[in-house]
Design an enzyme around this catalytic site. Sequence first.
Site, mmCIF file in Angstrom:
data_model
loop_
_atom_site.group_PDB
_atom_site.id
_atom_site.type_symbol
_atom_site.label_atom_id
_atom_site.label_comp_id
_atom_site.label_asym_id
_atom_site.label_seq_id
_atom_site.Cartn_x
_atom_site.Cartn_y
_atom_site.Cartn_z
ATOM 1 N N TYR A 1 -1.977 -1.310 10.360
ATOM 2 C CA TYR A 1 -2.026 -1.555 8.910
ATOM 3 C C TYR A 1 -0.722 -1.099 8.264
ATOM 4 O O TYR A 1 -0.127 -1.806 7.447
ATOM 5 C CB TYR A 1 -3.222 -0.805 8.318
ATOM 6 C CG TYR A 1 -3.440 -1.031 6.838
ATOM 7 C CD1 TYR A 1 -4.081 -2.180 6.379
ATOM 8 C CD2 TYR A 1 -3.024 -0.093 5.899
ATOM 9 C CE1 TYR A 1 -4.301 -2.379 5.018
ATOM 10 C CE2 TYR A 1 -3.232 -0.284 4.540
ATOM 11 C CZ TYR A 1 -3.875 -1.429 4.107
ATOM 12 O OH TYR A 1 -4.081 -1.635 2.763
ATOM 13 N N SER B 1 0.871 -1.183 0.000
ATOM 14 C CA SER B 1 0.000 0.000 0.000
ATOM 15 C C SER B 1 0.903 1.226 0.000
ATOM 16 O O SER B 1 2.090 1.122 0.334
ATOM 17 C CB SER B 1 -0.856 -0.025 1.280
ATOM 18 O OG SER B 1 -1.505 1.211 1.477
HETATM 19 N N1 LIG Z 1 -8.740 -0.278 -1.506
HETATM 20 C C1 LIG Z 1 -7.714 0.489 -1.212
HETATM 21 O O1 LIG Z 1 -7.858 1.720 -1.174
HETATM 22 C C2 LIG Z 1 -6.348 -0.103 -0.959
HETATM 23 C C3 LIG Z 1 -5.257 0.780 -0.866
HETATM 24 C C4 LIG Z 1 -3.988 0.261 -0.670
HETATM 25 C C5 LIG Z 1 -3.793 -1.104 -0.589
HETATM 26 N N2 LIG Z 1 -4.867 -1.941 -0.677
HETATM 27 C C6 LIG Z 1 -4.604 -3.371 -0.606
HETATM 28 O O2 LIG Z 1 -5.170 -4.009 -1.745
HETATM 29 C C7 LIG Z 1 -5.473 -5.372 -1.426
HETATM 30 C C8 LIG Z 1 -6.887 -5.704 -1.863
HETATM 31 O O3 LIG Z 1 -7.803 -4.971 -1.061
HETATM 32 P P1 LIG Z 1 -9.208 -4.449 -1.644
HETATM 33 O O4 LIG Z 1 -9.083 -3.014 -1.860
HETATM 34 O O5 LIG Z 1 -9.647 -5.319 -2.773
HETATM 35 O O6 LIG Z 1 -10.134 -4.666 -0.368
HETATM 36 P P2 LIG Z 1 -11.230 -5.805 -0.038
HETATM 37 O O7 LIG Z 1 -11.516 -5.673 1.409
HETATM 38 O O8 LIG Z 1 -12.365 -5.703 -0.992
HETATM 39 O O9 LIG Z 1 -10.464 -7.167 -0.365
HETATM 40 C C9 LIG Z 1 -9.684 -7.841 0.574
HETATM 41 C C10 LIG Z 1 -10.063 -9.310 0.494
HETATM 42 O O10 LIG Z 1 -9.221 -10.039 1.407
HETATM 43 C C11 LIG Z 1 -10.034 -10.996 2.047
HETATM 44 N N3 LIG Z 1 -9.464 -11.443 3.324
HETATM 45 C C12 LIG Z 1 -9.412 -10.771 4.487
HETATM 46 N N4 LIG Z 1 -8.851 -11.527 5.445
HETATM 47 C C13 LIG Z 1 -8.524 -12.708 4.859
HETATM 48 C C14 LIG Z 1 -7.928 -13.901 5.316
HETATM 49 N N5 LIG Z 1 -7.536 -14.051 6.607
HETATM 50 N N6 LIG Z 1 -7.725 -14.914 4.443
HETATM 51 C C15 LIG Z 1 -8.131 -14.777 3.139
HETATM 52 N N7 LIG Z 1 -8.723 -13.680 2.656
HETATM 53 C C16 LIG Z 1 -8.929 -12.657 3.508
HETATM 54 C C17 LIG Z 1 -11.357 -10.259 2.274
HETATM 55 O O11 LIG Z 1 -12.405 -11.157 2.571
HETATM 56 C C18 LIG Z 1 -11.514 -9.538 0.945
HETATM 57 O O12 LIG Z 1 -12.196 -10.319 -0.005
HETATM 58 C C19 LIG Z 1 -5.204 -5.508 0.068
HETATM 59 O O13 LIG Z 1 -3.924 -6.044 0.267
HETATM 60 C C20 LIG Z 1 -5.236 -4.075 0.568
HETATM 61 O O14 LIG Z 1 -4.509 -3.918 1.766
HETATM 62 C C21 LIG Z 1 -6.138 -1.467 -0.846
#
Ligand SMILES: NC(=O)c1ccc[n+]([C@@H]2O[C@H](COP(=O)([O-])OP(=O)(O)OC[C@H]3O[C@@H](n4cnc5c(N)ncnc54)[C@H](O)[C@@H]3O)[C@@H](O)[C@H]2O)c1
Length: 266
Positions: free
Chosen positions: A156, A143
């Site tokens: 985080y 991130s």
């Molecule tokens: N959305 C943003 O703004 C953003 C910004 C920076 C980084 N990220 C990163 O991008 C990646 C994807 O996130 P996203 O935006 O799609 O959010 P999201 O919450 O939609 O997706 C995250 C997924 O991970 C799954 N998950 C959570 N705990 C888990 C576990 N113990 N085992 C297996 N699966 C699990 C959740 O059920 C969910 O489907 C993540 O690593 C997040 O940290 C997101």
Amino acid sequence: MGALEGKVAIVTGGARGQGEAEARRFVAEGACVVFTDVLDADGAAVAGTLPADRAVFVHHDVSIEDDWRRVVDLTVERFGTVDVLVNNAAIHRFVSILDETVAGLEKVLAVNLVGTFIGMRTVAPVMLDRPGRAGGSIVNISSTAGLTGYSGHLSYGASKWAVRGMTKVAAVELGPAVRVNSVHPGPIATAMLGPDDAGLGDARFAHLPLARSGQVDEVADLIVFLASDASSFITGSEFVIDGGGMAGRRTIWDQHEPAADSGTDR
Ligand SMILES: NC(=O)c1ccc[n+]([C@@H]2O[C@H](COP(=O)([O-])OP(=O)(O)OC[C@H]3O[C@@H](n4cnc5c(N)ncnc54)[C@H](O)[C@@H]3O)[C@@H](O)[C@H]2O)c1
């Protein structure tokens, strides 16, 4: 021919958001995909829209070692090997340092950091033991919170800085057979970003050079590149996809015309 023709990939956190988009794009680019999550109903719904002979959803908690062994074994059994691992699953937590607890910190680290570690450690032996096959690619989703400090992001941020650091070590240790890179998204429009309760729309991101949140397909484009042979000389690198947020932010000065005789150097 697709960019991932003939490749076998595991994508964690694939039931929704960025992971879902990546699983879909991987299949469209010719890969066979095992996508995993703790959200079984969402995962099954996504699987129902993909070809069953090339996409399989598996229940998987990334913080549990036995789950990882099961996922990797199933992938090899079903599709023969693992070429690509996208460590995408994560949880977000917004708590000030004064209110954070050890349990809260440990919960975030268990999924975001330990989950990514176990994933790399479980998949690497498969990727390393494949004479005659092109190298493997591991993509760890960090991130911009793994590049700078945001308020409320103690746990985080710690997890995402650690993912970035582990990526470097893994790239050094697992090369030349396996490439390992980290991706650093800024605000991407998923459940993790949170609802736009005030109805501000893109105004929430007016401080960014590109003045909007990113879309999951924009991230998927980058992940396909890193998973593919098009990135064959890239490892240990970090890829920022954040609408320019790490370059800088618009300030109050953007809203004012300079005073003609102010002499202000801006
Ligand atoms: N959305 C943003 O703004 C953003 C910004 C920076 C980084 N990220 C990163 O991008 C990646 C994807 O996130 P996203 O935006 O799609 O959010 P999201 O919450 O939609 O997706 C995250 C997924 O991970 C799954 N998950 C959570 N705990 C888990 C576990 N113990 N085992 C297996 N699966 C699990 C959740 O059920 C969910 O489907 C993540 O690593 C997040 O940290 C997101």
